[in-house]
Scaffold this motif. Structure first.
Motif, mmCIF file in Angstrom:
data_model
loop_
_atom_site.group_PDB
_atom_site.id
_atom_site.type_symbol
_atom_site.label_atom_id
_atom_site.label_comp_id
_atom_site.label_asym_id
_atom_site.label_seq_id
_atom_site.Cartn_x
_atom_site.Cartn_y
_atom_site.Cartn_z
ATOM 1 N N MET A 62 0.811 -0.972 0.075
ATOM 2 C CA MET A 62 0.048 -0.214 -0.013
ATOM 3 C C MET A 62 0.827 1.327 0.022
ATOM 4 S SD MET A 62 -3.219 -0.464 -0.173
ATOM 5 C CE MET A 62 -3.793 1.157 0.249
ATOM 6 N N LEU A 63 1.936 1.094 0.817
ATOM 7 C CA LEU A 63 2.855 2.319 1.031
ATOM 8 C C LEU A 63 3.461 2.632 -0.440
ATOM 9 C CD1 LEU A 63 4.769 2.437 4.221
ATOM 10 C CD2 LEU A 63 4.493 4.291 2.539
ATOM 11 N N MET A 64 3.766 1.797 -1.549
ATOM 12 C CA MET A 64 3.977 2.136 -2.556
ATOM 13 C C MET A 64 3.113 2.952 -3.468
ATOM 14 S SD MET A 64 6.289 -0.986 -4.548
ATOM 15 C CE MET A 64 4.732 -1.845 -4.721
ATOM 16 N N LEU A 65 1.710 2.519 -3.368
ATOM 17 C CA LEU A 65 0.663 3.371 -4.200
ATOM 18 C C LEU A 65 0.605 4.629 -3.541
ATOM 19 C CD1 LEU A 65 -1.957 0.527 -4.299
ATOM 20 C CD2 LEU A 65 -0.286 1.309 -5.945
ATOM 21 N N ILE A 66 0.535 4.843 -2.138
ATOM 22 C CA ILE A 66 0.342 5.865 -1.495
ATOM 23 C C ILE A 66 1.619 7.169 -1.823
ATOM 24 C CG2 ILE A 66 0.726 7.194 0.752
ATOM 25 C CD1 ILE A 66 -0.855 4.497 1.897
ATOM 26 N N ALA A 67 2.868 6.401 -1.755
ATOM 27 C CA ALA A 67 3.803 7.320 -2.292
ATOM 28 C C ALA A 67 3.665 7.820 -3.874
ATOM 29 C CB ALA A 67 5.190 6.689 -2.057
ATOM 30 N N GLU A 68 3.522 7.025 -4.486
ATOM 31 C CA GLU A 68 3.227 7.193 -6.133
ATOM 32 C C GLU A 68 2.223 8.305 -6.081
ATOM 33 O OE1 GLU A 68 4.467 7.780 -9.439
ATOM 34 O OE2 GLU A 68 5.294 5.875 -8.561
ATOM 35 N N ALA A 69 1.025 8.092 -5.444
ATOM 36 C CA ALA A 69 -0.011 9.080 -5.512
ATOM 37 C C ALA A 69 0.486 10.471 -5.133
ATOM 38 C CB ALA A 69 -1.149 8.680 -4.970
ATOM 39 N N ALA A 70 1.221 10.558 -3.852
ATOM 40 C CA ALA A 70 1.904 11.767 -3.468
ATOM 41 C C ALA A 70 2.831 12.448 -4.547
ATOM 42 C CB ALA A 70 2.462 11.553 -2.021
ATOM 43 N N ASN A 71 3.780 11.547 -5.086
ATOM 44 C CA ASN A 71 4.520 12.157 -6.146
ATOM 45 C C ASN A 71 3.920 12.526 -7.072
ATOM 46 O OD1 ASN A 71 7.010 12.454 -7.247
ATOM 47 N ND2 ASN A 71 6.651 10.843 -8.507
ATOM 48 N N SER A 72 2.824 12.018 -7.532
ATOM 49 C CA SER A 72 1.772 12.722 -8.829
ATOM 50 C C SER A 72 1.452 13.926 -8.420
ATOM 51 C CB SER A 72 0.950 11.725 -9.119
ATOM 52 O OG SER A 72 1.521 10.498 -9.788
ATOM 53 N N ALA A 73 1.053 13.938 -7.249
ATOM 54 C CA ALA A 73 0.472 15.290 -6.682
ATOM 55 C C ALA A 73 1.458 16.490 -6.660
ATOM 56 C CB ALA A 73 -0.223 15.079 -5.320
ATOM 57 N N ILE A 74 2.704 15.928 -6.065
ATOM 58 C CA ILE A 74 3.714 17.204 -6.116
ATOM 59 C C ILE A 74 3.998 17.507 -7.513
ATOM 60 C CG2 ILE A 74 6.097 17.541 -5.793
ATOM 61 C CD1 ILE A 74 5.843 15.469 -3.334
ATOM 62 N N GLU A 75 4.118 16.543 -8.516
ATOM 63 C CA GLU A 75 4.295 16.735 -9.817
ATOM 64 C C GLU A 75 3.364 17.744 -10.517
ATOM 65 O OE1 GLU A 75 5.216 13.063 -11.806
ATOM 66 O OE2 GLU A 75 7.360 12.960 -11.006
ATOM 67 N N ARG A 76 2.096 17.482 -10.179
ATOM 68 C CA ARG A 76 1.243 18.210 -10.619
ATOM 69 C C ARG A 76 1.126 19.915 -10.547
ATOM 70 N NH1 ARG A 76 -3.767 13.941 -11.552
ATOM 71 N NH2 ARG A 76 -2.560 12.568 -12.940
ATOM 72 N N VAL A 77 1.228 19.798 -9.078
ATOM 73 C CA VAL A 77 1.361 21.127 -8.480
ATOM 74 C C VAL A 77 2.476 21.951 -9.066
ATOM 75 C CG1 VAL A 77 1.568 22.453 -6.528
ATOM 76 C CG2 VAL A 77 0.020 20.709 -6.181
ATOM 77 N N VAL A 78 3.624 21.199 -8.998
ATOM 78 C CA VAL A 78 4.742 21.977 -9.690
ATOM 79 C C VAL A 78 4.490 22.389 -10.991
ATOM 80 C CG1 VAL A 78 7.428 21.794 -10.051
ATOM 81 C CG2 VAL A 78 6.638 21.193 -8.109
ATOM 82 N N ASP A 79 3.988 21.614 -12.070
ATOM 83 C CA ASP A 79 3.647 21.786 -13.337
ATOM 84 C C ASP A 79 2.650 23.102 -13.344
ATOM 85 O OD1 ASP A 79 5.501 20.094 -14.080
ATOM 86 O OD2 ASP A 79 4.299 18.564 -14.804
ATOM 87 N N VAL A 99 10.747 9.721 -2.222
ATOM 88 C CA VAL A 99 9.444 9.232 -1.534
ATOM 89 C C VAL A 99 9.073 7.826 -2.186
ATOM 90 C CG1 VAL A 99 7.128 9.288 -0.931
ATOM 91 C CG2 VAL A 99 8.703 11.331 -0.410
ATOM 92 N N VAL A 100 8.942 7.772 -3.499
ATOM 93 C CA VAL A 100 8.627 6.593 -4.342
ATOM 94 C C VAL A 100 9.755 5.565 -4.287
ATOM 95 C CG1 VAL A 100 8.187 5.645 -6.464
ATOM 96 C CG2 VAL A 100 7.105 7.710 -5.848
ATOM 97 N N PHE A 101 10.903 5.866 -4.362
ATOM 98 C CA PHE A 101 12.205 5.003 -4.333
ATOM 99 C C PHE A 101 12.006 4.536 -3.042
ATOM 100 C CE2 PHE A 101 16.653 4.619 -3.365
ATOM 101 C CZ PHE A 101 16.890 3.627 -4.079
ATOM 102 N N LEU A 102 12.237 5.411 -1.840
ATOM 103 C CA LEU A 102 12.216 4.827 -0.366
ATOM 104 C C LEU A 102 11.043 3.454 -0.163
ATOM 105 C CD1 LEU A 102 12.898 7.814 1.666
ATOM 106 C CD2 LEU A 102 14.634 6.113 0.931
ATOM 107 N N SER A 103 9.892 3.999 -0.788
ATOM 108 C CA SER A 103 8.915 3.027 -0.591
ATOM 109 C C SER A 103 8.915 1.659 -1.342
ATOM 110 C CB SER A 103 7.375 3.711 -0.954
ATOM 111 O OG SER A 103 7.238 3.617 -2.399
ATOM 112 N N LEU A 106 11.711 -0.052 0.601
ATOM 113 C CA LEU A 106 11.080 -0.742 2.085
ATOM 114 C C LEU A 106 10.164 -1.818 1.500
ATOM 115 C CD1 LEU A 106 10.298 -0.731 4.919
ATOM 116 C CD2 LEU A 106 8.210 0.615 4.251
ATOM 117 N N PHE A 107 9.529 -2.129 0.388
ATOM 118 C CA PHE A 107 8.758 -3.146 -0.309
ATOM 119 C C PHE A 107 9.666 -4.026 -0.446
ATOM 120 C CE2 PHE A 107 7.874 -5.397 -4.111
ATOM 121 C CZ PHE A 107 7.055 -5.966 -3.768
ATOM 122 N N VAL A 108 10.808 -4.068 -0.937
ATOM 123 C CA VAL A 108 11.902 -5.115 -1.475
ATOM 124 C C VAL A 108 12.174 -5.651 -0.124
ATOM 125 C CG1 VAL A 108 14.117 -5.463 -2.340
ATOM 126 C CG2 VAL A 108 12.235 -4.140 -3.687
#
Length: 120
Positions: A62-79, A99-103, A106-108
């Motif tokens: 789940m953390l991978m999905l959460i991190a990817e969603a947060a990363n997408s939100a950051i990228e969209r706001v920056v853009d 954040v995505v890399f760390l998640s 952790l998964f691995v």
């Protein structure tokens, strides 16, 4: 005081589902991680390990999905703020990627150690 409507569970849930649909439709990284989630989720039930380990496996997925969603939100706001190259914009996007890399790391580690402990 913020100009914000009163909290409404059903309306807020609809916003969350709208965001999830948008991620699935527009973010290829999220699609890949979601596919990985649905492929690996059934394995949690079949692996002979403790409930605690199964919960750790689920949480790391789940953390991978959460991190990817947060990363997408950051990228969209920056853009939204600027499409021009700016050092701070790049740094913000880099942190989102971290954040995505760390998640994923952790998964691995979680899955690798549990599978190693269970089968070897």
């Amino acid at each position: 005081m913020r100009n914000q409507p009163k909290y409404n569970f059903f309306k807020n849930t609809s916003y969350a589902l709208k965001g999830l649909r948008d991620l699935v439709k527009n973010e290829s990284s999220f699609k890949i991680e979601l596919l990985l989630f649905f492929v690996l989720l059934p394995l949690i039930f079949f692996i002979e390990t403790t409930l605690s380990n199964k919960l750790l496996m689920f949480i790391s997925l789940m953390l991978m999905l959460i991190a990817e969603a947060a990363n997408s939100a950051i990228e969209r706001v920056v853009d939204l703020v600027t499409l021009e190259h700016h050092e701070m914009a790049g740094r913000a996007k880099d942190v989102g990627s971290t954040v995505v890399f760390l998640s994923i790391s952790l998964f691995v580690v979680v899955w690798g150690s549990i599978i190693f402990d269970t089968f070897l």
